[in-house]
Design an enzyme around this catalytic site. Structure first.
Site, mmCIF file in Angstrom:
data_model
loop_
_atom_site.group_PDB
_atom_site.id
_atom_site.type_symbol
_atom_site.label_atom_id
_atom_site.label_comp_id
_atom_site.label_asym_id
_atom_site.label_seq_id
_atom_site.Cartn_x
_atom_site.Cartn_y
_atom_site.Cartn_z
ATOM 1 C CB SER A 181 -4.560 5.363 -33.403
ATOM 2 O OG SER A 181 -4.264 5.664 -34.755
ATOM 3 C CG ASP A 195 -7.967 4.847 -29.526
ATOM 4 O OD1 ASP A 195 -8.244 4.357 -28.418
ATOM 5 O OD2 ASP A 195 -8.353 4.358 -30.615
ATOM 6 C CG HIS A 196 -5.494 1.449 -28.081
ATOM 7 N ND1 HIS A 196 -5.624 0.475 -27.121
ATOM 8 C CD2 HIS A 196 -6.661 1.468 -28.763
ATOM 9 C CE1 HIS A 196 -6.831 -0.087 -27.223
ATOM 10 N NE2 HIS A 196 -7.488 0.506 -28.207
ATOM 11 C CG HIS A 222 -9.391 -2.879 -31.474
ATOM 12 N ND1 HIS A 222 -8.354 -3.093 -30.602
ATOM 13 C CD2 HIS A 222 -10.056 -1.794 -30.997
ATOM 14 C CE1 HIS A 222 -8.370 -2.167 -29.647
ATOM 15 N NE2 HIS A 222 -9.397 -1.376 -29.860
ATOM 16 N N GLY A 223 -11.788 -3.933 -35.077
ATOM 17 C CA GLY A 223 -11.945 -4.278 -36.501
ATOM 18 C C GLY A 223 -13.239 -5.046 -36.734
ATOM 19 C CG HIS A 276 -11.311 0.078 -26.718
ATOM 20 N ND1 HIS A 276 -10.318 0.777 -27.358
ATOM 21 C CD2 HIS A 276 -11.420 0.618 -25.483
ATOM 22 C CE1 HIS A 276 -9.845 1.697 -26.531
ATOM 23 N NE2 HIS A 276 -10.487 1.622 -25.393
ATOM 24 C CB THR A 302 -16.650 -1.524 -36.034
ATOM 25 O OG1 THR A 302 -16.173 -0.184 -36.129
ATOM 26 C CG2 THR A 302 -17.065 -2.029 -37.415
ATOM 27 C CG ASN A 359 -13.068 3.729 -27.956
ATOM 28 O OD1 ASN A 359 -13.751 4.403 -27.188
ATOM 29 N ND2 ASN A 359 -11.775 3.547 -27.778
ATOM 30 C CG ASN A 394 -10.744 3.641 -36.479
ATOM 31 O OD1 ASN A 394 -11.011 4.516 -37.298
ATOM 32 N ND2 ASN A 394 -9.549 3.093 -36.398
HETATM 33 P P1 13P Z 1 -13.268 -0.500 -34.221
HETATM 34 O O1 13P Z 1 -12.278 -0.140 -35.273
HETATM 35 O O2 13P Z 1 -13.519 -1.956 -34.165
HETATM 36 O O3 13P Z 1 -14.532 0.288 -34.345
HETATM 37 O O4 13P Z 1 -12.615 -0.150 -32.816
HETATM 38 C C1 13P Z 1 -12.263 1.164 -32.524
HETATM 39 C C2 13P Z 1 -11.546 1.256 -31.238
HETATM 40 O O5 13P Z 1 -11.791 0.527 -30.307
HETATM 41 C C3 13P Z 1 -10.518 2.283 -31.127
HETATM 42 O O6 13P Z 1 -9.873 2.260 -29.906
#
Ligand code: 13P
Length: 285
Positions: free
Chosen positions: A49, A84-85, A175-176, A205, A208, A227, A229
């Site tokens: 990122s 990323d993004h 995300h998250g 994306h 998680t 993806n 993270n």
């Molecule tokens: P998470 O942090 O929810 O796994 O998402 C990661 C992501 O989409 C990065 O672009």
């Protein structure tokens, strides 16, 4: 071997499995991801990122580290280094820094401007042999919505026509960490988008915390890059917390960063391996 991500994602799309994109945050993260990819014989995308790039000392630092590490660790599986993004400016910085793949996230622009900037970046990236991911609409953010965002299939079709290699389209993903009352992925949206883009590989994306069955179904409907993270961060955090809570940092030279960060680094390998098996990418290199 550093490669662009087009071939590996195309193969995943055709073979009905998904390539794991794992965000890296520091040297240990990078090493864990690369070693696990090699152990699993799995192609891998290392995602960076803009914030993590800055944290690690800049995109050129990251690029130099990844290129050198792939060589010195003797990594033989295909590795892509992917922004990323990315902002418009960030994409050009990563092109210059030696990344092999970029994502242009034009979600802050009007659709017309997103389209125009994506078109330009597709031409530049492909001219240089890089792969490019685009985004239609936005991806949901934790704390903002419990439903995520839903891409418009017609807009997806217009972006796909520009020749992007893979496309991030919101299908209710966030995300998250997912909120307890999260509504789940919208397979109707996924199906409609996949048809609209005529089979172009789609990117999920917010990997998680999505239940395994939903991941499997998303792959079966055309997601070919996922993806992850936050989940690596949580594994790292838990293992590091345990090490300190057990007082291991106080024993002998337990304060040595090579020891202090080892449980976290091992935990990242573990979760990357779990995800690779679940995505069906293990053994595909
Ligand atoms: P998470 O942090 O929810 O796994 O998402 C990661 C992501 O989409 C990065 O672009």
């Amino acid at each position: 071997m550093l490669v662009n991500a087009a071939e590996m994602v195309k193969a995943a799309n055709e073979g009905h499995y998904a390539v794991g994109h794992f965000n890296i945050n520091n040297l240990e993260w990078t090493k864990s991801c690369l070693l696990e990819a090699e152990a699993k014989k799995a192609p891998i995308i290392l995602g960076v990122s803009e914030g993590a790039g800055k944290y690690m000392g800049g995109f050129k630092t990251v690029s130099a580290m990844v290129h050198a590490m792939v060589g010195e660790l003797g990594i033989t599986v295909p590795v892509a280094l992917h922004l990323d993004h990315g902002t418009y400016e960030g994409c050009y910085k990563c092109i210059e820094a030696g990344f092999t793949s970029i994502m242009f996230d034009g979600s802050k622009y009007s659709f017309e401007e997103n389209l125009e900037k994506t078109k330009e970046l597709v031409n530049v990236a492909h001219h240089l042999g890089m792969s490019i991911e685009a985004e239609v609409g936005a991806i949901g953010e934790n704390g903002v919505s419990n439903k995520g965002e839903f891409a418009d299939p017609e807009e997806c079709a217009k972006i796909a026509e520009l020749g992007v290699d893979f496309l991030a389209a919101g299908i209710g993903n966030i995300h998250g960490k997912y909120p307890a009352d999260w509504a789940g992925l919208s397979f109707e949206t996924l199906d409609a988008v996949k048809k609209a883009v005529k089979g172009l590989p789609l990117v999920l994306h917010g990997g998680t915390g999505i239940p395994d069955e939903q991941i499997q179904k998303a792959i079966s409907l055309g997601v070919a890059k996922i993806n992850v993270n936050t989940e690596c961060q949580l594994y790292f955090q838990e293992a590091t917390r345990k090490y300190i809570e057990e007082g291991k940092d106080l024993e002998g030279k337990g304060y040595d960063p090579r020891k202090l960060l080892l449980p976290g680094a091992e935990a990242i390998k573990e979760i990357v391996g779990i995800k690779m098996d679940m995505f069906g990418i293990s053994g595909k290199a």
